[in-house]
Scaffold this motif. Structure first.
Motif, PDB file in Angstrom:
ATOM      1  N   ASP A   2     -31.368  79.969 -70.480  1.00  0.00           N
ATOM      2  CA  ASP A   2     -31.510  78.520 -70.541  1.00  0.00           C
ATOM      3  C   ASP A   2     -32.760  78.083 -69.792  1.00  0.00           C
ATOM      4  N   ALA A   4     -33.026  76.479 -67.090  1.00  0.00           N
ATOM      5  CA  ALA A   4     -32.965  76.601 -65.639  1.00  0.00           C
ATOM      6  C   ALA A   4     -33.577  77.905 -65.185  1.00  0.00           C
ATOM      7  N   PRO A 312     -17.997  72.981 -61.518  1.00  0.00           N
ATOM      8  CA  PRO A 312     -19.116  72.382 -62.258  1.00  0.00           C
ATOM      9  C   PRO A 312     -20.262  73.371 -62.445  1.00  0.00           C
ATOM     10  N   PRO A 313     -20.791  73.484 -63.653  1.00  0.00           N
ATOM     11  CA  PRO A 313     -21.932  74.372 -63.871  1.00  0.00           C
ATOM     12  C   PRO A 313     -23.220  73.732 -63.363  1.00  0.00           C
ATOM     13  N   ARG A 315     -26.311  72.140 -64.134  1.00  0.00           N
ATOM     14  CA  ARG A 315     -26.772  71.485 -65.356  1.00  0.00           C
ATOM     15  C   ARG A 315     -27.977  70.605 -65.065  1.00  0.00           C
ATOM     16  N   GLN A 316     -28.765  70.398 -66.099  1.00  0.00           N
ATOM     17  CA  GLN A 316     -29.953  69.569 -65.953  1.00  0.00           C
ATOM     18  C   GLN A 316     -29.557  68.098 -66.029  1.00  0.00           C
ATOM     19  N   VAL A 317     -29.696  67.406 -64.925  1.00  0.00           N
ATOM     20  CA  VAL A 317     -29.335  66.001 -64.848  1.00  0.00           C
ATOM     21  C   VAL A 317     -30.535  65.122 -65.207  1.00  0.00           C
ATOM     22  N   TRP A 322     -31.853  70.077 -61.578  1.00  0.00           N
ATOM     23  CA  TRP A 322     -30.559  70.649 -61.907  1.00  0.00           C
ATOM     24  C   TRP A 322     -29.605  70.507 -60.733  1.00  0.00           C
ATOM     25  N   ALA A 324     -25.216  71.189 -59.579  1.00  0.00           N
ATOM     26  CA  ALA A 324     -23.862  71.659 -59.906  1.00  0.00           C
ATOM     27  C   ALA A 324     -22.855  70.683 -59.307  1.00  0.00           C
ATOM     28  N   HIS A 326     -20.008  67.389 -60.768  1.00  0.00           N
ATOM     29  CA  HIS A 326     -19.485  66.576 -61.868  1.00  0.00           C
ATOM     30  C   HIS A 326     -20.074  65.159 -61.836  1.00  0.00           C
TER      31      HIS A 326
END
Length: 331
Positions: A2, A4, A312-313, A315-317, A322, A324, A326
């Motif tokens: 991915d 990241a 929570p993974p 993730r790109q916010v 990125w 982790a 929610h």
């Protein structure tokens, strides 16, 4: 793979889902039934010429991660890909060929230098093991790198105990540079030094990076040091990366509650100014009995029911940022 783990640019080294677990005896006849997950699924990549800073509390897994990348600890799963080749799968003979390109500067300069060896021999040791240079060329290389890091020729005949902490760290840096590496992993290289000496060593590393095009993984628990030296920053908690962003974005607007708490505790800086001091409550979870869901939820003021149910993974916010969590980015 991915985004990241593959930032734009020419990637030199990539860590893919790396795990390092230590079994804990305690079952029948001492059999291991549980394991401490010191590194638990860490992924990131570093571009050529970049400094990637790694920060976190003591016990977050930073040093274990460093030692696993350099094959000083045995990994449980994952890959460390250096210029397209998995270092962790390399044979001993192939690893010997890769070693000159991947060097490490250790936290304790005195502990990493053999007190029975003179400085010349300490710096030359890797060159001798590799066997690629003759005696005259080794002497020339050693004197060259010693001069680059600010050591004089007469220093080469002395022993490590005859130097200050800052000078010993320069010896460690010279030893790493002697093999002309592409990648240098610096594990807390200034934490044992006085503040004034820290600045000298950090400036030296920055100068060496510009001069030789080095790529750094720089590990520290001091947020100010990480901000000064790093292009991008990863934050570790409980063996995992919980936030990754450029240094500017992460320090200006952290998304992960754990990172927010760390930055609020920075004394006398612009990052702490105007921010309410966040005092983390709850107990630090035991690595032998981690909580369900998000490992930070037992200390997090934003935790809700979903945090106990789902991990929570990362993730790109936002673009390039990125986290982790929610609720990362929620206001």
């Amino acid at each position: 793979m991915d985004e990241a783990t593959a930032p734009p640019g020419d990637v030199l080294i990539e860590v893919r889902n790396l795990k390092t677990h230590f079994p804990v005896p305690g079952g029948w006849l001492g059999q291991a039934r549980r394991a401490v997950k010191a590194v638990d699924g860490v992924s990131f990549a570093i571009r050529r010429g970049e400094t990637f800073g790694l920060v976190g509390e003591s016990g977050s897994g930073k040093t274990t991660l460093a030692r696993t990348i350099m094959r000083l600890e045995r990994h449980h799963a994952g890959q460390v890909v250096f210029e397209g080749e998995d270092v962790l799968a390399a044979s001993p003979s192939r690893m010997k060929a890769l070693r000159p390109h991947m060097q490490m500067v250790f936290q304790d300069p005195m502990g990493s230098l053999d007190p029975r060896m003179r400085v010349f021999d300490l710096i030359a040791e890797g060159l001798v093991i590799q066997g690629a240079l003759g005696r005259a060329d080794i002497r020339g290389r050693v004197e060259q790198v010693a001069g680059i890091v600010g050591l004089r020729r007469e220093h080469l005949a002395r022993y490590p105990h005859e130097f200050s902490g800052g000078q010993r760290q320069r010896i460690g840096i010279a030893r790493a540079l002697a093999l002309r590496p592409k990648f240098v992993l610096a594990d807390e290289p200034v934490s044992a030094l006085d503040v004034s000496v820290q600045a000298q060593v950090l400036n030296l590393l920055s100068d060496l990076q510009r001069e030789f095009g080095l790529t750094f993984l720089f590990i520290a628990h001091d947020l100010a040091v990480i901000e000064y030296i790093s292009d991008r920053v990863g934050v570790m908690y409980f063996g995992r990366l919980v936030e990754v962003a450029s240094a500017g974005d992460l320090y200006a607007d952290p998304l992960m509650p754990y990172t927010q708490a760390l930055l609020s505790a920075m004394p006398g800086t612009r990052h702490a100014a105007g921010r309410q001091r966040i005092v983390l409550g709850g107990e630090v979870p035991s690595p032998l009995d981690p909580p369900s869901g998000c490992p930070f939820r037992t200390r997090c003021w934003m935790a809700q029911g979903v945090c106990a149910e789902q991990d929570p993974p990362l993730r790109q916010v936002r673009p390039g940022h990125w986290a982790a969590c929610h609720f990362a980015g929620a206001r």
